[in-house]
Scaffold this motif. Structure first.
Motif, PDB file in Angstrom:
ATOM      1  N   THR A 349       0.819  -1.208   0.000  1.00  0.00           N
ATOM      2  CA  THR A 349       0.000   0.000   0.000  1.00  0.00           C
ATOM      3  C   THR A 349       0.853   1.258   0.000  1.00  0.00           C
ATOM      4  O   THR A 349       0.464   2.277  -0.537  1.00  0.00           O
ATOM      5  CB  THR A 349      -0.940   0.025   1.216  1.00  0.00           C
ATOM      6  OG1 THR A 349      -0.167  -0.256   2.377  1.00  0.00           O
ATOM      7  CG2 THR A 349      -2.019  -1.011   1.084  1.00  0.00           C
ATOM      8  N   ARG A 350       2.043   1.161   0.584  1.00  0.00           N
ATOM      9  CA  ARG A 350       2.907   2.344   0.598  1.00  0.00           C
ATOM     10  C   ARG A 350       3.776   2.437  -0.641  1.00  0.00           C
ATOM     11  O   ARG A 350       4.011   3.529  -1.160  1.00  0.00           O
ATOM     12  CB  ARG A 350       3.812   2.297   1.831  1.00  0.00           C
ATOM     13  CG  ARG A 350       3.327   3.165   2.992  1.00  0.00           C
ATOM     14  CD  ARG A 350       4.210   2.964   4.187  1.00  0.00           C
ATOM     15  NE  ARG A 350       5.556   3.496   3.996  1.00  0.00           N
ATOM     16  CZ  ARG A 350       5.838   4.784   4.033  1.00  0.00           C
ATOM     17  NH1 ARG A 350       4.902   5.663   4.252  1.00  0.00           N
ATOM     18  NH2 ARG A 350       7.071   5.202   3.880  1.00  0.00           N
ATOM     19  N   HIS A 351       4.282   1.299  -1.077  1.00  0.00           N
ATOM     20  CA  HIS A 351       5.284   1.333  -2.144  1.00  0.00           C
ATOM     21  C   HIS A 351       4.850   0.681  -3.452  1.00  0.00           C
ATOM     22  O   HIS A 351       5.561   0.773  -4.433  1.00  0.00           O
ATOM     23  CB  HIS A 351       6.575   0.651  -1.670  1.00  0.00           C
ATOM     24  CG  HIS A 351       7.292   1.428  -0.606  1.00  0.00           C
ATOM     25  ND1 HIS A 351       7.302   1.045   0.702  1.00  0.00           N
ATOM     26  CD2 HIS A 351       7.991   2.569  -0.666  1.00  0.00           C
ATOM     27  CE1 HIS A 351       8.004   1.918   1.407  1.00  0.00           C
ATOM     28  NE2 HIS A 351       8.423   2.862   0.613  1.00  0.00           N
ATOM     29  N   GLY A 352       3.721   0.004  -3.435  1.00  0.00           N
ATOM     30  CA  GLY A 352       3.393  -0.758  -4.631  1.00  0.00           C
ATOM     31  C   GLY A 352       2.205  -0.258  -5.419  1.00  0.00           C
ATOM     32  O   GLY A 352       2.087  -0.549  -6.599  1.00  0.00           O
ATOM     33  N   LEU A 353       1.306   0.493  -4.769  1.00  0.00           N
ATOM     34  CA  LEU A 353       0.042   0.781  -5.434  1.00  0.00           C
ATOM     35  C   LEU A 353      -0.364   2.239  -5.250  1.00  0.00           C
ATOM     36  O   LEU A 353       0.005   2.875  -4.271  1.00  0.00           O
ATOM     37  CB  LEU A 353      -1.069  -0.095  -4.842  1.00  0.00           C
ATOM     38  CG  LEU A 353      -1.013  -1.578  -5.175  1.00  0.00           C
ATOM     39  CD1 LEU A 353      -2.002  -2.339  -4.323  1.00  0.00           C
ATOM     40  CD2 LEU A 353      -1.284  -1.820  -6.643  1.00  0.00           C
TER      41      LEU A 353
ATOM     42  N   SER B 222       0.924   9.072  -4.018  1.00  0.00           N
ATOM     43  CA  SER B 222       1.762   8.401  -3.028  1.00  0.00           C
ATOM     44  C   SER B 222       3.205   8.584  -3.430  1.00  0.00           C
ATOM     45  O   SER B 222       3.670   7.958  -4.380  1.00  0.00           O
ATOM     46  CB  SER B 222       1.409   6.910  -2.968  1.00  0.00           C
ATOM     47  OG  SER B 222       2.463   6.199  -2.352  1.00  0.00           O
ATOM     48  N   THR B 224       5.797   7.642  -1.947  1.00  0.00           N
ATOM     49  CA  THR B 224       6.593   6.427  -1.715  1.00  0.00           C
ATOM     50  C   THR B 224       6.417   5.438  -2.863  1.00  0.00           C
ATOM     51  O   THR B 224       7.393   4.877  -3.357  1.00  0.00           O
ATOM     52  CB  THR B 224       6.182   5.767  -0.397  1.00  0.00           C
ATOM     53  OG1 THR B 224       4.766   5.697  -0.323  1.00  0.00           O
ATOM     54  CG2 THR B 224       6.694   6.543   0.787  1.00  0.00           C
ATOM     55  N   ALA B 225       5.166   5.255  -3.284  1.00  0.00           N
ATOM     56  CA  ALA B 225       4.926   4.326  -4.390  1.00  0.00           C
ATOM     57  C   ALA B 225       5.560   4.860  -5.671  1.00  0.00           C
ATOM     58  O   ALA B 225       6.120   4.099  -6.464  1.00  0.00           O
ATOM     59  CB  ALA B 225       3.424   4.100  -4.586  1.00  0.00           C
ATOM     60  N   ALA B 226       5.484   6.173  -5.866  1.00  0.00           N
ATOM     61  CA  ALA B 226       6.079   6.752  -7.063  1.00  0.00           C
ATOM     62  C   ALA B 226       7.591   6.548  -7.070  1.00  0.00           C
ATOM     63  O   ALA B 226       8.176   6.188  -8.095  1.00  0.00           O
ATOM     64  CB  ALA B 226       5.746   8.249  -7.137  1.00  0.00           C
ATOM     65  N   ALA B 228       9.290   4.182  -5.579  1.00  0.00           N
ATOM     66  CA  ALA B 228       9.558   2.765  -5.848  1.00  0.00           C
ATOM     67  C   ALA B 228       9.317   2.444  -7.317  1.00  0.00           C
ATOM     68  O   ALA B 228       9.923   1.531  -7.870  1.00  0.00           O
ATOM     69  CB  ALA B 228       8.684   1.887  -4.959  1.00  0.00           C
ATOM     70  N   GLY B 229       8.408   3.198  -7.956  1.00  0.00           N
ATOM     71  CA  GLY B 229       8.123   2.972  -9.365  1.00  0.00           C
ATOM     72  C   GLY B 229       9.077   3.712 -10.280  1.00  0.00           C
ATOM     73  O   GLY B 229       8.858   3.770 -11.481  1.00  0.00           O
TER      74      GLY B 229
END
Lengths: 561, 363
Positions: A349-353, B222, B224-226, B228-229
């Motif tokens: 939820t924090r890093h993947g989506l 997000s 953090t998600a960005a 990581a992406g």
């Protein structure tokens, strides 16, 4: 192993009858029956999403049931708030600790319960008594931030007892502990049981449940499917009661390891903040095509930092990272992804989506510069139709249960979100997959699906760096295991021979080199292979509990892949 | 169906609620809400009001877009105000000095305004990206600096000229002006209205169709998600603020190149803050911002009309304030409701879909 049963004529400390709780459109609990005898450790088992949490929230007064009754010590009660439950002698230790780090043990315990014994000598005396009960050895004026996880947990239990609880709900208490600490916790629980405390132990770690519980109630899809006797039931039978079908195992069979190096990390250093202990020190590792390299370690020992450094989200102070012969130490995260690294983050939820964005937009994340979702060009045009098509492929191939690719990611269950992330990260032919806790917080059905996908990708020549807190998963999937402690890789283990206990002691730095004991990798042989689940041991429901689901109507349909 | 409801229901609710609130305020002050409503509606057909609404709406729209670009990645560019005023001032000075053929002259003025706006926002961007200074604080401070800088620039000793008791820059010659469309007695539509519309289209395209727009939205949703992406958060911060500033630089130009042709001490102020309200009203959506901008302009004009019939013009301020507040609240309520509904719908569909196959597995 399990202490003697308390007398069968003992009255029930807690009795839930016919509990039903509906949320709009969803029945979270349906006709649940649960009877906990005084002075026993009663385990409540069920998959994620089976309705355990809702049931416990009802028992703890955080939610009111639509139907059904709660009786404490034989008397019917109605809890309107947790304070009602506490007054009735029920306390709850949450999975995530609710402690103020910057306060002392004493202050944490007394906080909010000042009316009981004040905040002075009387409170101190009471806490000293209870500390012995819960086995807390540290001083009461120590700041909680200085305590380890196991001691924090004891402080939580202490808090509950201080408020007068005789029945303690432990919500997944072992999730944060290493095997040795689990054993100590169990010792405490057994001692407290002999002092007359009653425990409701929520867990899905079935070996632990069998080790500690006097009786077990299994919940599946929101309803109680039966009770079991921990002396006779096997872990496998329990698990099958939970899922209602045959279980998968994580073990991989034939080795597919090749001699082609995909990832080489050498001499990686990551200094700690403000001169603290180095987060990573001299980390060297090699992952070959078709190999799964597992990293074992207690959380917070540098696994997260290692992964984020390899992904380029952190900058190493020194050392090199080589992917298929190319030095990528200075590359950006996107360049590393383009070079063929897939990344399943530990916290989806924090890093993947992107939670509010539809699934097909989430497909783009991390692939925004590559086909099929990108058309390239100076403007970096996105191909929305292709993104949708490819998301539909992932939904199909990875069995993501969703009505379509236009629903927001937040609408899916955790397991299905994770399957989407796994599917996305395996898209675009990666050469290396970094899988951080790939099945954390997903149900058994989704877990099996994810394991199958990882194995398939490994067989196709993918190199996998696996970080997991689930030692069975780590041992079952890995070709090689390295143990990480305080930012260093301190030991190697052979998954064919190492046991979870040996790994556990290596993880805490207590034991020596694991892997030499030669214990068989299979779970211990089942002492009662023919003995079915003992229905009615807890005096509860007579339900079909033969592990095939009986007449239960399927609700979520999480069957095995 | 659901989408239409999600998009249209909240603003409709908010406007109705704000209208009710104003009706109550009018009744308390002893005026008839119906008279006020009639006056507000009939004024649109009178004189130059309709064209004025479009002209002001275009200005508000550009300001709203500038704010929305920042909002997309949760950057709160309060500095639109300073950016557009400084940009308009410098563009006026450059436009009044240069001698260039028509069209090219206008384009140069527009470009200068964009560059100045971007540069002024760029200071905040660099501070944010490399020193972690909150863009809210730095842009507010830069607004004050811009005021001082403008005062310096248009002094008669610098680039200004004294005309009557007003100070202004040298007027832009006709070659640098942006011709509008004249509707005779109904007024003249700024040519910049079309530029504003093009900006809106560009914004929509950028957001939905390009990698940059995706990275912008992902960072906002997000960070953090960005990260990581593979999205470079620092780079996105800088680019987003620069773009926001560049668009902000155009806010003052419809009036500069379409009506006033010089920047004066009394050139209008406050569009930057209106832009924030308009972006909130439009929920950062290119079409929504347009509606918000037109509504705001309509209410502005209503103030004059109400004044003429003796209704206190302040009622418009109440209306504007309550519309913004209720839109923000209404969207949040509807958003939560829709997400919960979506989750229920997904769960229900899956249950229905899996009942049959799951039964087979068990058989």
């Amino acid at each position: 192993m399990v202490g003697s049963d308390t007398g069968t004529d003992a009255e029930f400390a807690v009795e839930l009858t016919g509990i039903t709780k509906r949320f709009p459109g969803v029945v979270a609990n349906s006709d649940i029956h649960l009877s906990v005898r005084r002075g026993e450790v009663h385990a409540l088992c069920g998959e994620n999403g089976a309705g355990k949490s809702t049931l416990m929230k009802i028992l703890y007064g955080m939610q009111q049931p639509d139907e059904g009754t709660i009786a404490v010590d034989g008397k019917p009660v109605r809890f309107r708030s947790p304070s009602d439950a506490i007054r009735a002698g029920i306390g709850m230790v949450h999975q995530h600790f609710m402690l103020a780090d910057n306060l002392t043990v004493l202050e944490n315990v007394v906080l909010g319960a000042e009316a009981m014994h004040g905040i002075g000598a009387k409170a101190r005396k009471r806490i000293a008594e209870l500390s012995r009960t819960v086995g807390l050895d540290v001083g009461h004026d120590v700041l909680v931030e200085r305590l380890g996880v196991a001691d924090r947990q004891r402080v939580e239990i202490l808090k509950v007892l201080y408020r007068g609880a005789r029945t303690v709900i432990l919500d997944e208490p072992t999730a944060v502990l290493v095997p040795q600490e689990v054993e100590e916790l169990f010792e405490t629980v057994r001692n407290m049981r002999s002092e007359g405390f009653t425990f409701l132990f929520i867990s899905h770690k079935l070996d632990e449940v069998r080790a500690i519980a006097d009786s077990i109630t299994v919940i599946r899809r929101g309803t109680s499917v039966g009770t079991a006797d921990p002396h006779t039931v096997t872990t496998r039978q329990l698990a099958e009661m939970m899922v209602g079908s045959e279980l998968p195992t994580p073990s991989t069979t034939d080795s597919t390891v090749t001699d082609r190096e995909v990832l080489r990390v050498s001499g990686l250093q990551l200094p700690g903040e403000a001169g603290g202990r180095a987060l990573l020190a001299d980390v060297d590792l090699v992952v070959r095509a078709g190999e799964v390299l597992g990293i074992a370690g207690v959380e917070g020992n540098g696994q997260t930092e290692l992964v984020e450094t390899i992904m380029g989200m952190r900058r190493a102070a020194s050392g090199t990272i080589t992917l298929s012969g190319t030095d990528i130490s200075r590359a950006t995260t996107l360049q590393r992804r383009e070079a063929g690294i897939g990344y399943i983050p530990e916290d989806r939820t924090r890093h993947g989506l992107l939670a509010t964005q539809p699934l097909w937009v989430n497909r783009i994340l991390g692939h925004q510069s590559r086909p099929p979702v990108s058309r390239g060009g100076p403007l970096g045009l996105l191909d929305r139709a292709a993104a949708r098509r490819d998301t539909e492929r992932i939904v199909r191939e990875f069995d993501v249960r969703t009505p379509g690719v236009d629903v927001p990611a937040a609408a899916l269950s955790g397991g299905n979100q994770q399957k989407l992330v796994v599917g996305r990260e395996l898209s675009g032919d990666p050469v290396l997959l970094i899988a951080s806790h790939p099945t954390r917080g997903v149900d058994v059905g989704a877990q099996a699906g994810i394991w199958a996908e990882l194995r398939r990708a490994r067989a196709a020549g993918l190199a996998v760096l696996l970080i997991s807190a689930d030692l069975d998963e780590l041992i079952g999937l890995s070709d090689t295991i390295k143990v990480m402690l305080r930012g260093r890789l301190v030991a190697d283990a052979d998954p064919a021979t190492v046991t979870p206990e040996e790994l556990g002691s290596a993880m805490t730095g207590a034991g020596g080199q694991p892997g030499g004991a030669g214990a068989p990798p299979e779970p211990p042989p089942d002492p009662h292979p023919d003995d079915g689940v003992d229905d009615g041991a807890g005096g509860g429901r007579h339900r079909a509990a033969d592990g095939t689901g009986g007449t239960q109507e399927p609700r979520t349909g999480e069957s095995t892949a | 169906m659901t989408r239409v409801r999600t998009v249209l229901l909240p603003p409709a609710l908010a406007i109705v609620f704000a209208a009710l609130l104003c009706a109550v305020a009018l009744l308390i002050s002893g005026d008839s809400p119906l008279t006020a409503l009639r006056v507000m509606i009939t004024q649109v057909g009178e004189g130059t009001t309709a064209i004025d609404i479009l002209n002001s709406g275009a200005i508000y729209y550009i300001a709203g877009l500038a704010v929305a670009i920042g909002f997309q990645m949760k950057l709160f560019n309060i500095g639109i105000e300073g950016q557009y005023r400084l940009a308009a001032c410098v563009a006026a000075i450059v436009g009044g000095t240069l001698v260039l053929p028509p069209v090219l002259h206008t384009i140069v003025i527009l470009l200068v305004a964009m560059v100045v706006g971007a540069a002024w926002a760029g200071i905040a961007a660099l501070l944010k990206a490399f020193r972690g200074v909150s863009e809210v604080i730095s842009t507010i401070m830069l607004n004050f600096l811009a005021t001082g800088l403008i005062a310096f620039l248009i002094r008669p000793d610098s680039f200004g000229v004294l005309r009557g008791n007003n100070i202004s820059t040298d007027p832009i010659p006709p070659s640098g002006q942006f011709p509008g469309i004249s509707f005779g007695s109904s007024g003249t539509l700024f040519g910049m209205v079309f530029v504003a519309a093009l900006l809106g289209l560009g914004y929509a395209f950028l957001l939905d169709r390009t990698r940059f727009g995706f990275e912008l939205k992902a960072s906002g949703e997000s960070d953090t998600a960005a990260t990581a992406g593979g999205v470079n958060a620092r780079r996105m911060t800088i680019i987003a603020l620069l773009m926001s500033g560049a668009v902000a630089g155009l806010v003052g130009l419809p009036e500069l190149v379409g009506r006033d042709f010089a920047y004066t001490l009394t050139s209008p102020q406050g569009y930057g803050f209106t832009g924030i309200a308009v972006a909130l009203l439009g929920r950062n959506h290119p079409f929504g911002i347009a509606l918000g901008a037109l509504l705001w302009a309509f209410l502005d004009k209503s103030a004059l009309a109400l004044d003429n019939v003796g209704v206190p013009r302040e009622i418009v301020l109440i209306m504007q304030g309550s519309v913004v507040l209720s839109v923000v609240v209404a969207y949040e309520i509807v958003r939560r409701y829709e997400l919960a509904a979506e989750q229920r719908r997904v769960a229900a569909q899956l249950r229905a879909a899996s009942a049959a196959p799951a039964e087979e597995v068990k058989a």
